[in-house]
Design an enzyme around this catalytic site. Structure first.
Site, short mmCIF file in Angstrom:
data_model
loop_
_atom_site.label_atom_id
_atom_site.label_comp_id
_atom_site.label_asym_id
_atom_site.label_seq_id
_atom_site.Cartn_x
_atom_site.Cartn_y
_atom_site.Cartn_z
N SER A 1 0.83 -1.19 0.00
CA SER A 1 0.00 0.00 0.00
C SER A 1 0.88 1.26 0.00
O SER A 1 1.70 1.43 -0.90
CB SER A 1 -0.97 -0.04 1.19
OG SER A 1 -2.05 0.83 1.01
N HIS B 1 -7.72 -6.03 0.50
CA HIS B 1 -6.54 -5.18 0.55
C HIS B 1 -5.45 -5.74 1.46
O HIS B 1 -4.26 -5.60 1.19
CB HIS B 1 -6.93 -3.77 1.02
CG HIS B 1 -5.82 -2.77 0.93
ND1 HIS B 1 -5.23 -2.43 -0.25
CD2 HIS B 1 -5.19 -2.04 1.89
CE1 HIS B 1 -4.29 -1.52 -0.04
NE2 HIS B 1 -4.23 -1.28 1.26
#
Length: 266
Positions: free
Chosen positions: A104, A234
């Protein structure tokens, strides 16, 4: 210097959960927004003795809690690159090449670190983030706590019992806001592509990046490029540490570590 848990720190920027004097590669791992070095604390076991895992610790968390948060992605990248080119490289491990893994926010910090290293890294693993030249358009760091909490819940990965504790919630949100500011203000500066292989990794149901957007990392390397999709959202890697580490080892040309099980007794 030892931490309270007995773990050794390599410098202010790194934690080294398990020293590996015979390592062939140093795998430098960059956490996500709101995350800390401890996110990668279990990686040395599946990585095995041929990989030394260095976990990047951003300012303002865990043992660096008393420090101000970083002002930019580039500030972190410059600090980490300077350590890798200087004190860390000079600690007897200069022969072991560096590979970078970032998830990320950590993916773009790893990328900017790679651009600053004197020698190209062995490999860059960019997880859970679109390519660095795709600008972030959200402004969540300017919003209230409710907006940040909604974002945490959208992405998953943060247990609700932690958010229920007011003290812990305040700590989590302060880190998250600081890191979202870095991510949302970051703008890619032009320059030559990396002279290092790049692998983009993602969860198949990640709301932040899909396979098409991950593929755009290809423009940022003059070397080999590939992608790998794992089941999950995610934070797919939190549930699939061994699979992710195995994918990293394969691309580094290192054998996969298979955990041995003791035979059961009657």
């Amino acid at each position: 210097m030892a931490t309270r848990s007995g773990e050794r720190r390599h410098s202010s920027w790194f934690r080294r959960p398990s020293p590996a004097p015979g390592a062939r590669v140093r795998l430098v791992c960059f956490p996500h927004a709101g995350g800390a070095a401890s996110f990668y604390a279990r990686w040395p076991r599946p990585a095995g003795p041929l990989v030394e895992v260095l976990c990047v610790q951003y300012p303002g968390r865990e043992e660096r809690e008393g420090e101000p948060f970083a002002g930019s992605v580039e500030e972190i990248a410059a600090g980490v690159a300077a350590e890798l080119d200087g004190p860390v490289a000079g600690s007897g491990r200069a022969a072991a090449p560096v590979a970078l893994f970032g998830h990320s926010l950590g993916a773009v910090v790893a990328y900017e670190t790679a651009r600053r290293l004197r020698a190209a890294p062995r490999h860059l693993f960019a997880s859970g983030r679109p390519a660095p030249d795709e600008p972030e358009t959200s402004t969540l760091h300017l919003g209230g706590d409710d907006a940040l909490l909604a974002e945490l819940r959208r992405l998953g990965g943060t247990p609700e019992e932690l958010l229920a504790d007011p003290v812990v919630r305040s700590l989590v949100l302060s880190r998250l806001r600081a890191d979202y500011r870095l991510n949302e203000l970051y703008r890619h500066a032009g320059g030559p592509p990396l002279d290092a292989p790049v692998t983009a990794l993602l969860g198949g149901s990640d709301p932040e990046v899909d396979a098409e957007r991950a593929e755009r990392w290809k423009a940022h390397t003059s070397a080999a490029f590939d992608t790998e999709v794992f089941p999950g959202d995610h934070f797919y890697l939190a549930e699939r540490e061994e699979e992710v580490v195995a994918a990293v080892l394969a691309r580094l040309g290192l054998p996969r570590v298979v955990a041995r099980r003791w035979p059961s007794t009657p």
